[in-house]
Design an enzyme around this catalytic site. Structure first.
Site, short mmCIF file in Angstrom:
data_model
loop_
_atom_site.label_atom_id
_atom_site.label_comp_id
_atom_site.label_asym_id
_atom_site.label_seq_id
_atom_site.Cartn_x
_atom_site.Cartn_y
_atom_site.Cartn_z
N GLY A 233 -14.17 12.70 -6.44
CA GLY A 233 -15.00 13.03 -7.65
C GLY A 233 -14.14 14.06 -8.46
O GLY A 233 -14.49 15.46 -8.15
N LYS B 201 -30.54 28.89 -7.02
CA LYS B 201 -29.72 28.22 -8.34
C LYS B 201 -30.60 27.69 -9.21
O LYS B 201 -30.61 27.47 -10.26
CB LYS B 201 -28.82 27.49 -7.85
CG LYS B 201 -27.57 27.10 -8.88
CD LYS B 201 -26.35 26.35 -8.50
CE LYS B 201 -25.49 26.20 -9.67
NZ LYS B 201 -24.59 25.26 -9.49
N ASN C 75 -31.52 23.92 -18.06
CA ASN C 75 -30.96 22.46 -18.32
C ASN C 75 -32.19 21.69 -18.57
O ASN C 75 -32.11 20.73 -19.49
CB ASN C 75 -30.54 21.81 -16.95
CG ASN C 75 -29.11 22.55 -16.81
OD1 ASN C 75 -28.30 21.94 -17.11
ND2 ASN C 75 -28.69 23.58 -15.75
N GLY D 62 -14.32 19.11 -9.62
CA GLY D 62 -13.46 18.80 -8.83
C GLY D 62 -11.98 19.15 -9.15
O GLY D 62 -11.15 19.76 -8.56
N SER E 37 -25.08 22.25 -18.66
CA SER E 37 -24.27 20.66 -18.45
C SER E 37 -25.10 19.67 -18.71
O SER E 37 -24.45 18.49 -18.92
CB SER E 37 -23.62 21.16 -17.08
OG SER E 37 -24.44 21.30 -16.17
N GLY F 77 -13.94 14.99 -11.51
CA GLY F 77 -14.28 15.51 -12.87
C GLY F 77 -13.91 17.04 -13.05
O GLY F 77 -13.11 17.42 -12.36
#
Lengths: 316, 316
Positions: free
Chosen positions: B16, B195, B203, B21, B266, B18
């Site tokens: 992955g 978290k 978010n 990564g 994000s 993106g």
């Protein structure tokens, strides 16, 4: 409380002549009652052209309407129908006193939505004057002096102070004679919470989900689930406050909503058209009362906060 | 569990590729580690032009990157860094097996967000292989092969099966040597819930309130209030599951967020740019686990449902 008789001299004032005020006031005027409309924006138009109601149950036109800019022109009346937006309630402090009879017998019936509207009147004008009239009706003000009646129309009337009085039944009878389907509530508080079972989720999610109609709320699995959970929270909050609403009532409300098609709840229309939204009586006050009674109100409060913020953001 | 030593032969695969990564894989590769990137859309570009990281801490360019379209080209490795979108997790069933060493010693470290990502790996590949790496970092993929590092970068690593092992500290040491601020978590579950105290409200409200940054969430009285209440629900759900998070942690998170300016979370960027949003690990799974543990999750669930619906409505 002495019984009062509704005679041909019975005088009615309608304060707040939007769709609800014009529709019910118009029905009463049509059958010959003396109805005085307190108007602002539509005053000149209605003076010239009268009032027009468009309805599947039969259109009607009232060419001559008693309308006024100032409550002092109307003077004391027997019954005031209050149909102002609750967000304009501060104006009642000056609008109502000229309409009150010196003997204290004037009835103040608020046709407004949500919680706190009866208390608002009771604190200022005396609890014994206050009746609530819950309107189950779909109306739109089409243009000045023209109201479209879309569906329903039932009014549920109750006394703020307790059980129904003779006057409650007499006013009910009067509405009935003028063609309004009407019932008397034994418990106004219970009636108001029952109405919130529909108003809170459907008006609320219609706004919070970005402006959608009731069909789209029901068709979406998450919004449908939230609707049911919000209804459960309302029923739980009501129960904590001593009002018993069976959970089957929620199911019946949902089934009934399926027949409404793509109906847009009135708060959504207010929101979309830039008008005031009755955030506090419909969402804020139920949250506060439920919370104070120890009921879980997390979903209600989330909806309340998101709507309050959305209205503020809309207002810029 | 035998101790393992990180040697120059230590092989790493990034699944992955993106922003996350490429950033962490890039840091490791930059310091000479053998890092194989499994790529799809950016493969040709990175093969020709390499990988570029833009950062206030110093830009760097890796002209030659080991990148592959097929995990069989990479073969067995010592450590897999998993940075796929969780919504693509079904692909791991075919992507990971070629990367596993026959002796079972390959470590699978998921850098993914939310709850359920460790379990997903554990169920399929064995719990003893699984580590979680929580990334506290603001990154954006600017264009193919180019990642902008905006702020932070800390990774918190923990073992899915329990207390840290020697390997946990060794991997941490390896990251540190390559310039990544890194710590070892004694309790991966607790770290994940901590978290969420930030991720869930910021978010979530960024999306639910129509696409706003963290500064606007904090500046709005209702959204600020909801933020704090959502944090309280997360802390309460964590506690019901045996993870103690002091309420002061919520305050610290809010204070820290004030320093982020107009940062867009994000998930909001994913939402706005039409990409998959990690709804289940960030909102769905916390709701389900909190609910099953008997914690109040009304606010969390309302947010979850509204976001799930918003993503569905966006997808049309």
């Amino acid at each position: 409380m002495k019984s009062r008789h509704i005679t041909p001299n019975f005088r009615i004032a309608v304060v707040g002549s939007g769709a609800v005020g014009c529709y019910y006031g118009g029905k009463l005027a049509r059958f010959g009652r003396e109805v005085h409309f307190l108007m602002r924006s539509d005053l000149d138009h209605v003076r010239k052209k009268g009032l027009r109601i468009l309805s599947k149950q039969g259109d009607f036109h009232l060419p001559k309407v008693l309308c006024h800019a100032d409550p002092a022109e109307i003077g004391p009346v027997d019954l005031v129908l209050i149909a102002l937006k609750t967000t304009a309630n501060a104006a009642l402090d000056t609008l109502l006193p000229p309409l009150l009879k010196p003997d204290g017998s004037t009835m103040l019936m608020t046709l407004q939505n949500g919680l706190g509207v009866d208390e608002h009147l009771a604190e200022r004008f005396g609890a014994d004057k206050v009746l609530g009239g819950l309107c189950f009706v779909c109306l739109n003000r089409v243009e000045p002096g023209v109201v479209r009646h879309i569906a329903h129309g039932h009014v549920e009337m109750g006394e703020f102070s307790g059980l129904p009085l003779p006057r409650t039944h007499e006013v009910q009878g009067e509405f009935k004679r003028c063609g309004v389907v009407c019932s008397v509530s034994e418990n106004l508080g219970l009636s108001r919470w029952r109405k919130l079972v529909w108003n809170v989720p459907f008006n609320g999610l219609a706004i919070a989900a970005g402006g959608i109609d009731v069909a789209r709320i029901l068709a979406d699995e998450d919004l449908f689930y939230l609707t049911r959970q919000l209804m459960d929270e309302i029923i739980g909050a009501a129960r904590a406050l001593g009002y018993e609403i069976p959970t089957s009532f929620a199911d019946r409300n949902i089934e009934n909503t399926r027949t409404m098609g793509d109906y847009k709840p009135s708060s959504l229309i207010d929101f979309l058209e830039g008008r005031d939204v009755e955030v506090e009586p419909i969402w804020g006050e139920p949250v506060r009362r439920g919370f104070n009674a120890g009921a879980p109100v997390g979903r209600l409060e989330t909806l309340y906060r998101l709507i309050r913020r959305a209205v503020r953001a809309r207002n810029g």
